[in-house]
Design an enzyme around this catalytic site. Structure first.
Site, PDB file in Angstrom:
ATOM      1  N   ASP A 235       0.865  -1.165   0.000  1.00  0.00           N
ATOM      2  CA  ASP A 235       0.000   0.000   0.000  1.00  0.00           C
ATOM      3  C   ASP A 235       0.907   1.223   0.000  1.00  0.00           C
ATOM      4  O   ASP A 235       2.125   1.092  -0.197  1.00  0.00           O
ATOM      5  CB  ASP A 235      -0.975  -0.022   1.184  1.00  0.00           C
TER       6      ASP A 235
ATOM      7  N   CYS B  64       3.106  -3.114   4.018  1.00  0.00           N
ATOM      8  CA  CYS B  64       2.276  -1.959   4.347  1.00  0.00           C
ATOM      9  C   CYS B  64       3.013  -1.191   5.447  1.00  0.00           C
ATOM     10  O   CYS B  64       4.173  -1.490   5.726  1.00  0.00           O
ATOM     11  CB  CYS B  64       0.852  -2.350   4.742  1.00  0.00           C
TER      12      CYS B  64
ATOM     13  N   THR C 205       2.880  -1.163   8.740  1.00  0.00           N
ATOM     14  CA  THR C 205       3.368  -2.020   9.829  1.00  0.00           C
ATOM     15  C   THR C 205       3.574  -3.465   9.398  1.00  0.00           C
ATOM     16  O   THR C 205       4.213  -4.227  10.109  1.00  0.00           O
ATOM     17  CB  THR C 205       2.369  -2.037  11.005  1.00  0.00           C
TER      18      THR C 205
ATOM     19  N   HIS D 120      10.030 -23.705   9.622  1.00  0.00           N
ATOM     20  CA  HIS D 120       8.971 -24.401  10.354  1.00  0.00           C
ATOM     21  C   HIS D 120       7.578 -24.207   9.771  1.00  0.00           C
ATOM     22  O   HIS D 120       6.722 -25.081   9.933  1.00  0.00           O
ATOM     23  CB  HIS D 120       8.951 -23.952  11.808  1.00  0.00           C
TER      24      HIS D 120
ATOM     25  N   HIS E 210       7.019 -30.616  10.768  1.00  0.00           N
ATOM     26  CA  HIS E 210       6.411 -29.342  10.397  1.00  0.00           C
ATOM     27  C   HIS E 210       5.412 -29.512   9.254  1.00  0.00           C
ATOM     28  O   HIS E 210       4.438 -28.768   9.158  1.00  0.00           O
ATOM     29  CB  HIS E 210       7.488 -28.318  10.035  1.00  0.00           C
TER      30      HIS E 210
END
Length: 153
Positions: free
Chosen positions: A8, A65, A67, A98, A133
């Site tokens: 963004d 973005c 954060t 993992h 995993h």
């Protein structure tokens, strides 16, 4: 390997730095936008790029973005996407080893450029460990199938 890029306005600047870095590494990418710092809604770009991964048009994605939180939440709504928000190298490594994360989410306003490049490099180079995993990844896929089936009823 072909990478889907999305951002963004809050991740636009860092996305361009990552594009240049991928060019240096010789890694192919598709930029799904945004293409300026004009305000946009991150779910629109996360969806376009995540769909390309889901359809096999790209192999993995790097979504950015402000954060990294919002764009990772949006990406994780697409079946088969395992987006991991990483703020350090260890998280990037473990998201691959993992969790077999196929999307790396970054916060353009919270990490520095050099750290972001180190995270990207680690994430791109780290293989999935498989083994125990793999069982966990299958369980995540089963959760997705359960809710998709419920929505179809």
């Amino acid at each position: 390997m072909k990478i889907a890029l999305a951002s963004d306005h809050g991740g636009f600047r860092l996305k361009n730095i990552i594009k240049n870095y991928l060019d240096e590494l010789g890694i192919e990418y598709v930029d799904f936008g945004t293409y300026s710092e004009e305000s946009v809604d991150y779910p629109d770009y996360a969806l376009k790029a995540a769909e390309s991964i889901m359809k096999g048009e790209t192999d993995r994605g790097i979504f950015i973005c402000g954060t990294g939180i919002g764009i990772s939440i949006a990406a994780n709504k697409v079946p088969g996407i395992r987006a991991a928000l990483c703020y350090n190298i260890y998280a990037a490594e473990m998201s691959r080893r993992h969790n077999n994360a196929n999307v790396l989410a970054l916060g353009g306003r919270v990490i520095g450029d050099e750290l972001a490049k180190s995270i990207v490099k680690t994430w791109l180079e780290t293989p999935f460990d498989g083994g125990r995993h793999e069982r966990r990844i299958r369980k995540i896929a089963e959760i997705e199938k359960t809710f998709i089936s419920e929505q179809e009823k």
